[in-house]
Design an enzyme around this catalytic site. Structure first.
Site, mmCIF file in Angstrom:
data_model
loop_
_atom_site.group_PDB
_atom_site.id
_atom_site.type_symbol
_atom_site.label_atom_id
_atom_site.label_comp_id
_atom_site.label_asym_id
_atom_site.label_seq_id
_atom_site.Cartn_x
_atom_site.Cartn_y
_atom_site.Cartn_z
ATOM 1 N N GLU A 56 0.876 -1.187 0.042
ATOM 2 C CA GLU A 56 0.076 -0.027 0.091
ATOM 3 C C GLU A 56 0.769 1.350 -0.058
ATOM 4 O OE1 GLU A 56 -3.110 0.403 -0.616
ATOM 5 O OE2 GLU A 56 -2.461 2.262 -0.629
ATOM 6 N N LYS A 110 8.038 -1.546 -2.223
ATOM 7 C CA LYS A 110 7.556 -0.604 -1.346
ATOM 8 C C LYS A 110 8.583 -0.114 -0.193
ATOM 9 C CE LYS A 110 4.954 1.010 1.759
ATOM 10 N NZ LYS A 110 4.098 2.216 1.534
ATOM 11 N N CYS A 120 5.847 4.214 9.190
ATOM 12 C CA CYS A 120 6.627 3.654 7.958
ATOM 13 C C CYS A 120 8.123 3.868 7.763
ATOM 14 C CB CYS A 120 5.729 3.627 6.876
ATOM 15 S SG CYS A 120 4.022 2.969 7.186
HETATM 16 N N1 LIG Z 1 0.251 3.468 8.195
HETATM 17 C C1 LIG Z 1 0.656 3.818 6.881
HETATM 18 O O1 LIG Z 1 0.603 5.002 6.560
HETATM 19 C C2 LIG Z 1 0.722 2.683 5.962
HETATM 20 C C3 LIG Z 1 0.936 2.907 4.851
HETATM 21 C C4 LIG Z 1 1.356 1.830 3.792
HETATM 22 C C5 LIG Z 1 1.803 0.663 4.363
HETATM 23 N N2 LIG Z 1 1.849 0.309 5.812
HETATM 24 C C6 LIG Z 1 1.905 -1.119 6.198
HETATM 25 O O2 LIG Z 1 0.552 -1.586 6.367
HETATM 26 C C7 LIG Z 1 0.729 -2.414 7.614
HETATM 27 C C8 LIG Z 1 -0.558 -2.053 8.569
HETATM 28 O O3 LIG Z 1 -0.076 -0.640 8.997
HETATM 29 P P1 LIG Z 1 -1.105 0.050 9.877
HETATM 30 O O4 LIG Z 1 -0.496 1.408 10.036
HETATM 31 O O5 LIG Z 1 -2.399 -0.234 9.354
HETATM 32 O O6 LIG Z 1 -0.990 -0.655 11.302
HETATM 33 P P2 LIG Z 1 -2.030 -0.732 12.662
HETATM 34 O O7 LIG Z 1 -1.153 -0.798 13.780
HETATM 35 O O8 LIG Z 1 -2.753 0.724 12.405
HETATM 36 O O9 LIG Z 1 -3.057 -1.642 12.510
HETATM 37 C C9 LIG Z 1 -2.794 -3.023 12.272
HETATM 38 C C10 LIG Z 1 -4.063 -3.994 13.008
HETATM 39 O O10 LIG Z 1 -3.523 -5.318 12.860
HETATM 40 C C11 LIG Z 1 -4.428 -5.829 13.690
HETATM 41 N N3 LIG Z 1 -3.533 -7.198 14.087
HETATM 42 C C12 LIG Z 1 -2.295 -7.572 14.505
HETATM 43 N N4 LIG Z 1 -1.901 -8.817 14.561
HETATM 44 C C13 LIG Z 1 -3.385 -9.498 14.287
HETATM 45 C C14 LIG Z 1 -3.683 -10.821 13.984
HETATM 46 N N5 LIG Z 1 -2.922 -11.967 14.206
HETATM 47 N N6 LIG Z 1 -4.951 -11.058 13.711
HETATM 48 C C15 LIG Z 1 -5.904 -9.892 13.634
HETATM 49 N N7 LIG Z 1 -5.665 -8.718 13.716
HETATM 50 C C16 LIG Z 1 -4.211 -8.485 13.905
HETATM 51 C C17 LIG Z 1 -3.906 -5.094 15.071
HETATM 52 O O11 LIG Z 1 -4.668 -5.154 16.285
HETATM 53 C C18 LIG Z 1 -4.040 -3.574 14.349
HETATM 54 O O12 LIG Z 1 -5.541 -3.200 14.621
HETATM 55 C C19 LIG Z 1 2.063 -2.354 7.999
HETATM 56 O O13 LIG Z 1 2.923 -3.398 7.471
HETATM 57 C C20 LIG Z 1 2.535 -0.955 7.503
HETATM 58 O O14 LIG Z 1 3.985 -1.079 7.369
HETATM 59 C C21 LIG Z 1 1.172 1.254 6.639
#
Ligand SMILES: NC(=O)c1ccc[n+]([C@@H]2O[C@H](COP(=O)([O-])OP(=O)(O)OC[C@H]3O[C@@H](n4cnc5c(N)ncnc54)[C@H](O)[C@@H]3O)[C@@H](O)[C@H]2O)c1
Length: 464
Positions: free
Chosen positions: A162, A221, A277
């Site tokens: 993403e 990414k 990130c």
């Molecule tokens: N935040 C950003 O701007 C962004 C942008 C691009 C990519 N990413 C990537 O996307 C991924 C997610 O990032 P995010 O910011 O959404 O994280 P986040 O911490 O906001 O959300 C992750 C969610 O996953 C849940 N979770 C963890 N383990 C789990 C499991 N085993 N079963 C069910 N739920 C589970 C957590 O409870 C949490 O609510 C990461 O790898 C990040 O690097 C983030």
């Protein structure tokens, strides 16, 4: 292959907005977002849309349009996996805090738990999509877990990283520069890639959906984030030089940004990048390079982080030296705690580290942020473990009234570029503060001439 049901594991800053956009653009697809956190799911289901766990402009409107129709938030993970043909894994992959690779490698514990859960539950063939940011070659590990612990069904693994930026997530998703889909170069892999492409083609032109092999997609990414962060560190390094030489970093950015080979975007100097990130992904890239014996490559990218830490430290040190080399007992008001405007996310926010450095000098800090609650501010500081939680609460307060906060303050520091800060009656704020009244603008948000005309001692990053 036509997808009718999607499950997304992880209802965070990526899972929530991404699935809201897919649900709104693909009304014929049922989208279920699941999470282990009941608190988070309850907030996604809250009747008051201002209570959604993620703040993003335009998000609550999409949720209100689709929730309960074809968008569902649930803690019933197994049921959602079982029903879906396509499962997105969108869980957090933070930097490891223990064991081998501590402080650098991505912690893949959550990813592995998801893979094992999918393997256990799936009774029909599934397409598993890596939406989380993962080290290159993780798809191999996921495939191995699924094939060796599953119920004999077929899994195709896709990498679909993403690229959204928090604060503009909905617009970024609806008008993506590109979507990247990596998958196996086999007939089954092609069917899976096309199935995922067809979802994005509901609203994006086909030529914006790039298909690659799975390893290129995973690595791209990390590289995209490394290049973006590198631009911020590059201009921040120049901001320090500008302050010594009477050059103005905004003029330098403009001058170089006009060169079409360089381009104008991502050249704003600031107190340093934050967010969940950039740092995590670069550290991961450094770790991967090291693990392949590419020390020079690792050192090159590590410098981006070193420069970012320097910028945060430099900002805090400048506050101390400017306030006559001591901030002990002095009231310093922070405008902003989120890592950038238009988000309530505070992960790795520069404000946390600047506050920590000033608390070490016994400053009394007052925080105002329009979207970050008090509990989050304290959680961020306590997480650092620099001092006892009681000490953090004694020295630092969180308030709801930014103007009242300036009463008897020695200084105001702008840590987040919230638009509302530009609209404040700065003259009224000046009247309330102790004199000389200092403003340290870590976001280059305000006009120097206006601020000095009011009477402020105004410091703007990147300008002497
Ligand atoms: N935040 C950003 O701007 C962004 C942008 C691009 C990519 N990413 C990537 O996307 C991924 C997610 O990032 P995010 O910011 O959404 O994280 P986040 O911490 O906001 O959300 C992750 C969610 O996953 C849940 N979770 C963890 N383990 C789990 C499991 N085993 N079963 C069910 N739920 C589970 C957590 O409870 C949490 O609510 C990461 O790898 C990040 O690097 C983030």
């Amino acid at each position: 292959m036509k997808i009718t049901k999607i499950c997304c594991i992880g209802a965070g800053y990526v899972g929530g907005p991404t699935m809201s956009v897919i649900a709104s653009q693909c009304p014929e697809i049922q989208v279920t977002v699941v999470d282990i956190s009941k608190v988070r799911i309850d907030l996604w289901n809250h009747s008051d849309l201002d209570k959604l766990p993620v703040y993003e402009p335009g998000l609550k409107e999409l949720v209100s349009k689709t929730r309960g129709k074809n968008l569902f938030f649930s803690t019933e993970i197994d049921k959602a996996i079982d029903e879906a043909e396509m499962i997105f894994i969108s869980v957090n992959t933070p930097t490891k805090t223990y064991g081998k690779g501590k402080g650098q490698a991505a912690d893949l514990k959550n990813i592995e738990l998801c893979a094992r859960n999918i393997a256990k539950v799936a009774k029909t063939n599934k397409i598993v999509v890596e939406k989380s940011t993962l080290p290159v070659r993780t798809a191999g590990a996921i495939k191995s877990i699924l094939d060796n612990t599953g119920n004999g069904v077929d899994f195709e693994i896709l990498s679909n990283p993403e690229f959204l930026a928090e604060g503009t997530a909905i617009d970024d998703l609806l008008n993506a520069d590109r979507v990247l889909i990596g998958g196996a170069e086999t007939p089954e892999g092609q069917i899976a890639k096309d199935a995922l492409s067809s979802i994005y083609e509901h609203w994006l032109p086909k030529e914006k959906v790039l298909q690659t092999n799975v390893w290129s997609s995973e690595l791209s990414k990390l590289v995209a984030n490394a290049f973006l962060a590198q631009r911020v560190s590059s201009i921040n390094s120049i901001s320090a030089l500008c302050e010594k030489t009477d050059a103005n970093v905004a003029e330098v950015s403009r001058a170089i940004g006009y060169d079409s080979r360089i381009g104008a975007k991502f050249l704003n100097s600031s107190v340093g990048f934050g967010g969940s990130c950039f740092q995590k992904d670069i550290l991961n890239l450094v770790y991967i390079a090291q693990s392949y014996g590419l020390q020079e490559v690792a050192d090159y990218w590590e410098q981006v982080i070193i420069m970012n830490d320097y910028q945060k430290r430099r900002f805090a040190e400048n506050i101390v030296t400017t306030l006559y080399n001591t901030v002990s007992g002095k009231k310093i008001v922070f405008y902003g705690w989120a890592f950038k405007k238009d988000t309530n996310d505070t992960r790795e926010s520069a404000a946390i580290y600047v506050a920590d450095a000033l608390l070490d000098e016994k400053a009394e800090i007052v925080i105002y942020d329009p979207k970050v609650p008090e509990s989050q501010v304290y959680a961020d500081l306590d997480y650092l473990g620099t001092r006892l939680p009681e000490e953090n609460r004694r020295l630092l307060k969180v308030v709801n009234d930014p103007i009242k906060a300036s009463n008897d303050a020695h200084a105001i520091a702008i840590l987040t570029e919230w638009d509302e800060f530009k609209t404040y009656d700065w003259k009224a704020i000046y009247e309330k503060m102790l004199k000389p009244a200092f403003v340290f603008d870590g976001r280059r948000l305000l006009e120097k001439d206006t601020m000095t005309a009011i009477g402020f001692e105004y410091y703007k990053i990147g300008q002497s």
